[in-house]
Motif scaffolding. Sequence first.
Motif, PDB file in Angstrom:
ATOM      1  N   LYS A 276      -6.379  -3.785  -3.595  1.00  0.00           N
ATOM      2  CA  LYS A 276      -7.361  -3.661  -4.668  1.00  0.00           C
ATOM      3  C   LYS A 276      -8.242  -4.907  -4.755  1.00  0.00           C
ATOM      4  O   LYS A 276      -7.731  -6.034  -4.799  1.00  0.00           O
ATOM      5  CB  LYS A 276      -6.663  -3.448  -6.016  1.00  0.00           C
ATOM      6  N   PRO A 277      -9.569  -4.735  -4.811  1.00  0.00           N
ATOM      7  CA  PRO A 277     -10.465  -5.886  -4.954  1.00  0.00           C
ATOM      8  C   PRO A 277     -10.359  -6.499  -6.339  1.00  0.00           C
ATOM      9  O   PRO A 277      -9.960  -5.837  -7.302  1.00  0.00           O
ATOM     10  CB  PRO A 277     -11.852  -5.279  -4.727  1.00  0.00           C
ATOM     11  N   VAL A 278     -10.728  -7.771  -6.436  1.00  0.00           N
ATOM     12  CA  VAL A 278     -10.625  -8.515  -7.695  1.00  0.00           C
ATOM     13  C   VAL A 278     -12.009  -8.981  -8.144  1.00  0.00           C
ATOM     14  O   VAL A 278     -12.782  -9.517  -7.342  1.00  0.00           O
ATOM     15  CB  VAL A 278      -9.686  -9.731  -7.528  1.00  0.00           C
ATOM     16  N   ILE A 279     -12.296  -8.768  -9.421  1.00  0.00           N
ATOM     17  CA  ILE A 279     -13.513  -9.305 -10.037  1.00  0.00           C
ATOM     18  C   ILE A 279     -13.057 -10.466 -10.909  1.00  0.00           C
ATOM     19  O   ILE A 279     -12.329 -10.267 -11.890  1.00  0.00           O
ATOM     20  CB  ILE A 279     -14.243  -8.240 -10.889  1.00  0.00           C
ATOM     21  N   ALA A 280     -13.443 -11.681 -10.555  1.00  0.00           N
ATOM     22  CA  ALA A 280     -12.896 -12.872 -11.220  1.00  0.00           C
ATOM     23  C   ALA A 280     -13.984 -13.805 -11.717  1.00  0.00           C
ATOM     24  O   ALA A 280     -15.063 -13.887 -11.131  1.00  0.00           O
ATOM     25  CB  ALA A 280     -11.982 -13.636 -10.253  1.00  0.00           C
TER      26      ALA A 280
ATOM     27  N   THR B 268       0.805  -1.229   0.000  1.00  0.00           N
ATOM     28  CA  THR B 268       0.000   0.000   0.000  1.00  0.00           C
ATOM     29  C   THR B 268       0.836   1.276   0.000  1.00  0.00           C
ATOM     30  O   THR B 268       0.289   2.369  -0.151  1.00  0.00           O
ATOM     31  CB  THR B 268      -0.932   0.012   1.218  1.00  0.00           C
ATOM     32  N   LYS B 269       2.141   1.146   0.172  1.00  0.00           N
ATOM     33  CA  LYS B 269       3.000   2.332   0.198  1.00  0.00           C
ATOM     34  C   LYS B 269       3.360   2.821  -1.203  1.00  0.00           C
ATOM     35  O   LYS B 269       3.850   3.942  -1.374  1.00  0.00           O
ATOM     36  CB  LYS B 269       4.280   2.037   0.992  1.00  0.00           C
ATOM     37  N   VAL B 270       3.133   1.974  -2.203  1.00  0.00           N
ATOM     38  CA  VAL B 270       3.517   2.313  -3.577  1.00  0.00           C
ATOM     39  C   VAL B 270       2.623   3.428  -4.123  1.00  0.00           C
ATOM     40  O   VAL B 270       1.400   3.375  -4.000  1.00  0.00           O
ATOM     41  CB  VAL B 270       3.425   1.081  -4.493  1.00  0.00           C
ATOM     42  N   SER B 271       3.242   4.416  -4.732  1.00  0.00           N
ATOM     43  CA  SER B 271       2.512   5.548  -5.306  1.00  0.00           C
ATOM     44  C   SER B 271       2.060   5.230  -6.745  1.00  0.00           C
ATOM     45  O   SER B 271       2.754   4.527  -7.478  1.00  0.00           O
ATOM     46  CB  SER B 271       3.411   6.783  -5.324  1.00  0.00           C
ATOM     47  N   PRO B 272       0.912   5.771  -7.158  1.00  0.00           N
ATOM     48  CA  PRO B 272       0.442   5.553  -8.533  1.00  0.00           C
ATOM     49  C   PRO B 272       1.078   6.494  -9.549  1.00  0.00           C
ATOM     50  O   PRO B 272       0.865   6.344 -10.758  1.00  0.00           O
ATOM     51  CB  PRO B 272      -1.059   5.832  -8.413  1.00  0.00           C
ATOM     52  N   GLU B 273       1.856   7.459  -9.091  1.00  0.00           N
ATOM     53  CA  GLU B 273       2.343   8.537  -9.957  1.00  0.00           C
ATOM     54  C   GLU B 273       3.120   8.045 -11.180  1.00  0.00           C
ATOM     55  O   GLU B 273       2.933   8.550 -12.290  1.00  0.00           O
ATOM     56  CB  GLU B 273       3.209   9.516  -9.150  1.00  0.00           C
ATOM     57  N   LYS B 274       4.021   7.074 -10.995  1.00  0.00           N
ATOM     58  CA  LYS B 274       4.834   6.592 -12.115  1.00  0.00           C
ATOM     59  C   LYS B 274       3.966   6.057 -13.239  1.00  0.00           C
ATOM     60  O   LYS B 274       4.187   6.354 -14.415  1.00  0.00           O
ATOM     61  CB  LYS B 274       5.797   5.496 -11.640  1.00  0.00           C
ATOM     62  N   ALA B 275       2.985   5.238 -12.888  1.00  0.00           N
ATOM     63  CA  ALA B 275       2.115   4.632 -13.903  1.00  0.00           C
ATOM     64  C   ALA B 275       1.229   5.684 -14.558  1.00  0.00           C
ATOM     65  O   ALA B 275       1.038   5.674 -15.781  1.00  0.00           O
ATOM     66  CB  ALA B 275       1.256   3.540 -13.274  1.00  0.00           C
ATOM     67  N   LEU B 276       0.685   6.602 -13.773  1.00  0.00           N
ATOM     68  CA  LEU B 276      -0.175   7.654 -14.321  1.00  0.00           C
ATOM     69  C   LEU B 276       0.572   8.471 -15.374  1.00  0.00           C
ATOM     70  O   LEU B 276       0.037   8.765 -16.453  1.00  0.00           O
ATOM     71  CB  LEU B 276      -0.667   8.573 -13.201  1.00  0.00           C
TER      72      LEU B 276
ATOM     73  N   TYR C 222      -0.800  -1.138 -10.415  1.00  0.00           N
ATOM     74  CA  TYR C 222      -1.827  -1.631  -9.483  1.00  0.00           C
ATOM     75  C   TYR C 222      -2.333  -0.486  -8.597  1.00  0.00           C
ATOM     76  O   TYR C 222      -3.533  -0.352  -8.357  1.00  0.00           O
ATOM     77  CB  TYR C 222      -1.256  -2.737  -8.595  1.00  0.00           C
ATOM     78  N   ALA C 223      -1.397   0.337  -8.137  1.00  0.00           N
ATOM     79  CA  ALA C 223      -1.755   1.453  -7.264  1.00  0.00           C
ATOM     80  C   ALA C 223      -2.655   2.462  -7.975  1.00  0.00           C
ATOM     81  O   ALA C 223      -3.504   3.102  -7.357  1.00  0.00           O
ATOM     82  CB  ALA C 223      -0.488   2.149  -6.762  1.00  0.00           C
ATOM     83  N   ALA C 224      -2.465   2.598  -9.292  1.00  0.00           N
ATOM     84  CA  ALA C 224      -3.237   3.561 -10.078  1.00  0.00           C
ATOM     85  C   ALA C 224      -4.620   3.036 -10.451  1.00  0.00           C
ATOM     86  O   ALA C 224      -5.410   3.751 -11.064  1.00  0.00           O
ATOM     87  CB  ALA C 224      -2.462   3.919 -11.352  1.00  0.00           C
ATOM     88  N   SER C 225      -4.920   1.791 -10.089  1.00  0.00           N
ATOM     89  CA  SER C 225      -6.196   1.173 -10.436  1.00  0.00           C
ATOM     90  C   SER C 225      -7.102   1.079  -9.215  1.00  0.00           C
ATOM     91  O   SER C 225      -6.637   1.075  -8.080  1.00  0.00           O
ATOM     92  CB  SER C 225      -5.951  -0.227 -11.013  1.00  0.00           C
ATOM     93  N   ASP C 226      -8.403   0.993  -9.468  1.00  0.00           N
ATOM     94  CA  ASP C 226      -9.367   0.862  -8.379  1.00  0.00           C
ATOM     95  C   ASP C 226      -9.764  -0.588  -8.144  1.00  0.00           C
ATOM     96  O   ASP C 226     -10.209  -0.951  -7.051  1.00  0.00           O
ATOM     97  CB  ASP C 226     -10.619   1.693  -8.690  1.00  0.00           C
TER      98      ASP C 226
END
Length: 275
Positions: free
Chosen positions: A197-201, A79-87, A170-174
């Motif tokens: 992040k929750p998974v829809i499978a 959970t510490k990973v930032s989404p900034e790089k991927a965005l 992953y961090a940039a996704s809901d």
Amino acid sequence: KYPLVGSFHTLLNHKSLSVYFPKSIKPLYKYMWKYVKFFYRRCDTVIVPSNTIASKLKKYKVGNISVVPNGIDTSVFNTKVSPEKALKSFGLDDSKRRILYLGRLSKEKNIDVFIKAAAKLAKKDDGIEFVIGGTGPFSEYYKRLAARLGLGHKIKFLGFVSQELLPSLYAASDAFCMPSTFETQGIVCLEAMARGKPVIAAETPVLNEFVKNGYNGERFKAKNYLDCARKIERVLNNSEAYRKGALSTAKEFSLEKVTDELISVYKDAIKKAVY
């Protein structure tokens, strides 16, 4: 005479193999499991990543099976990973909610189910972005399908995603969507859960082992894009409610825990060996 430990990590069936091999060798399919049985019965222990695959091998009279799942590095996926790089790297819109698929783009992965679900949801909600990461033999097929369904700017195909950018993506996704019915474990689902992040499978014996409705995600009827769309919508509207369950599930598959289990299997194989 040393103890032999085998590993079985690929679900074999006629349908999946028919995608990659010509029809002319179809008669050889009946020998496939006979060879699997011959090969793995020579092992003192056979490691499989899930109880479902263990049951499959037992059906073919392969014994001495140990279930040891693939582990995830929770020091990388957390959970510490930032989404900034991927965005920034992929040009993703930070104002939108985002559903991610990540993996091989092949026929047996049923990504068409995800794309059709995306088309259904895009008509109702302009604030959702759909992202597909990975490469494979059906890349162009899936891109054409998305274009035909009018998804346009609402779905992004990222191509190959480097290991460096994975945690940030992953961090940039809901939420994460796994429409495949061809899994022996589904490691990407667990990586997503490690980021909360929750998974829809898709409803399959393997994914059913750890994707729990109302706890860490939701399951949908396999190959049913309408049910997939409904479950994606349910998760997006309550994403925080699944966070705790997702994180708790991921901890059960940490590298440290899995490595201890693996060492135990090897120690048992050595102990039972007759030199």
